[in-house]
Design a protein around this motif. Structure first.
Motif: not given
Length: 384
Positions: A90-94, A223-227, A244-245, A253-256
């Motif tokens: 999804p992140s690559t798609a965005e 991103g992995e650390l905070v998740a 997860k990340q 917005e931030i999403k996991v």
């Protein structure tokens, strides 16, 4: 019954203006059945024959009846929705969708797909390199995109046009004739071993020692650390599950999501000292599912927030600037130089193979080779 000419058949004539014209059948309109005729022009009959032959060869396997359907913009959207989006993260798609809408369509979108040239694309790449940034904050520092970003756009556009070739919409992928910028090799920085104590002391004084101690002993991405959740830790086996990340979406917005790659889904071993610190950290907020909840919101830390924390820690400790990501490099370099094998380090970092790790941390493995050579020299001296 009139015999239909096959795609590519043609004839040559001399025009009244003195030039030679080669006309050939490029296909048939699927709606009317009428022949689609194209031509080439040249100064001499021999040159015209050569041009006609080349055009006929290109047209032989081309679906000309469909090639005029698409502009670069409409094809890029078709390719993205039909072929790319279903198989990428999804992140690559965005990222792809944002680049198609904000960069490719404004620059190339109105060009007919079968008229797109390498020169069009090269100019597009050069413009991105010179002034490709959109966000005003970024433009002030550096108006152009990095070489890595331009290469990423090239790879996406190359894949997009490769599919057009496979569907016989165009005879050739014009990106193959473009020159893409070379990657700028930057000197890798790490937190010097002599400075680690001061860094961790400053982190402790800010009440975030467990988070940054874990970072230096695991090398996880920000991103992995905070998740991370408390449930990701296995105290008995001293392992941490990275599954997860946190990523920034198109709207900010931030999403996991799932980690960067399948190899990034991993279980890593961490030292007992890290376990002890994490247990103390959890005791401060036993009912919170996050391993490191934000003191302001009680929810997940924003990745940028821990980057800012990192900068404050460096300042408190009187150390020179390092990116947060350089703590990951510090972990990998220290692990390799202290005898941990490359394959183990690679799996802990979530790299797709050990070869990538070797290339990335060549400076560390070079030191290992020198140490090995010294040991072998000592051994052979004693043997003699």
């Amino acid at each position: 019954m009139t015999k239909r000419r096959a795609n590519g058949e043609g004839n040559i004539r001399k025009r009244s203006d003195g030039r030679w014209e080669g006309r050939y059948t490029a296909g048939y309109d699927p709606n009317t059945g009428k022949r689609i005729t194209k031509n080439v022009l040249a100064k001499t009959q021999a040159e015209c024959k050569e041009k006609l032959k080349a055009a006929q060869e290109e047209t032989k396997d081309l679906d000309v009846s469909r090639s005029d359907e698409y502009t670069v913009g409409t094809w890029a959207k078709t390719w993205f929705e039909l072929y790319s989006k279903p198989v990428i993260r999804p992140s690559t798609a965005e990222y792809y969708e944002r680049f198609i809408n904000m960069r490719i369509i404004p620059a190339l979108g109105d060009i007919k797909l079968n008229k797109l040239t390498a020169r069009d694309i090269q100019k597009f790449y050069n413009d991105l390199k010179e002034h490709g940034r959109i966000r005003e904050v970024q433009k002030e520092k550096n108006p152009g995109l990095s070489s890595a970003s331009v290469r990423g756009v090239h790879m996406m556009l190359h894949n997009c046009l490769d599919r057009a070739v496979k569907e016989r919409l165009i005879p050739h992928n014009p990106t193959e004739d473009c020159i893409i910028p070379k990657l700028q090799k930057k000197e890798m920085k790490i937190l010097h071993p002599d400075h680690i104590s001061a860094y961790l002391k400053a982190a402790d004084e800010r009440g975030v020692l467990p988070m940054f101690f874990l970072e230096l002993t695991s090398g996880v991405r920000k991103g992995e650390l905070v998740a991370l959740l408390w449930s990701d830790l296995n105290v008995e086996h001293r392992t941490l599950s990275v599954t997860k990340q946190a990523v920034r979406g198109e709207g900010g917005e931030i999403k996991v999501t799932r980690p960067k790659t399948d190899n990034s889904m991993r279980k890593i071993s961490i030292p007992q000292e890290a376990i002890d610190l994490l247990i103390l950290e959890h005791a401060r907020h036993p009912d919170n599912p996050y391993m490191f909840p934000s003191p302001k919101t009680g929810g997940m830390y924003y990745p940028d927030s821990i980057v800012n924390l990192h900068k404050k820690i460096l300042k408190d400790a009187g150390l020179e600037h390092l990116r947060f990501h350089d703590l990951r490099h510090t972990f990998a370099t220290m692990a390799l130089q202290n005898g941990v094998d490359v394959k183990t380090v690679s799996s802990m970092l979530g790299h797709y193979n050990a070869g990538f790790t070797l290339t990335t941390y060549a400076h560390a493995t070079r030191q290992m080779q020198e140490d090995a050579a010294q040991k072998m020299g000592s051994f052979m001296t004693q043997a003699m």
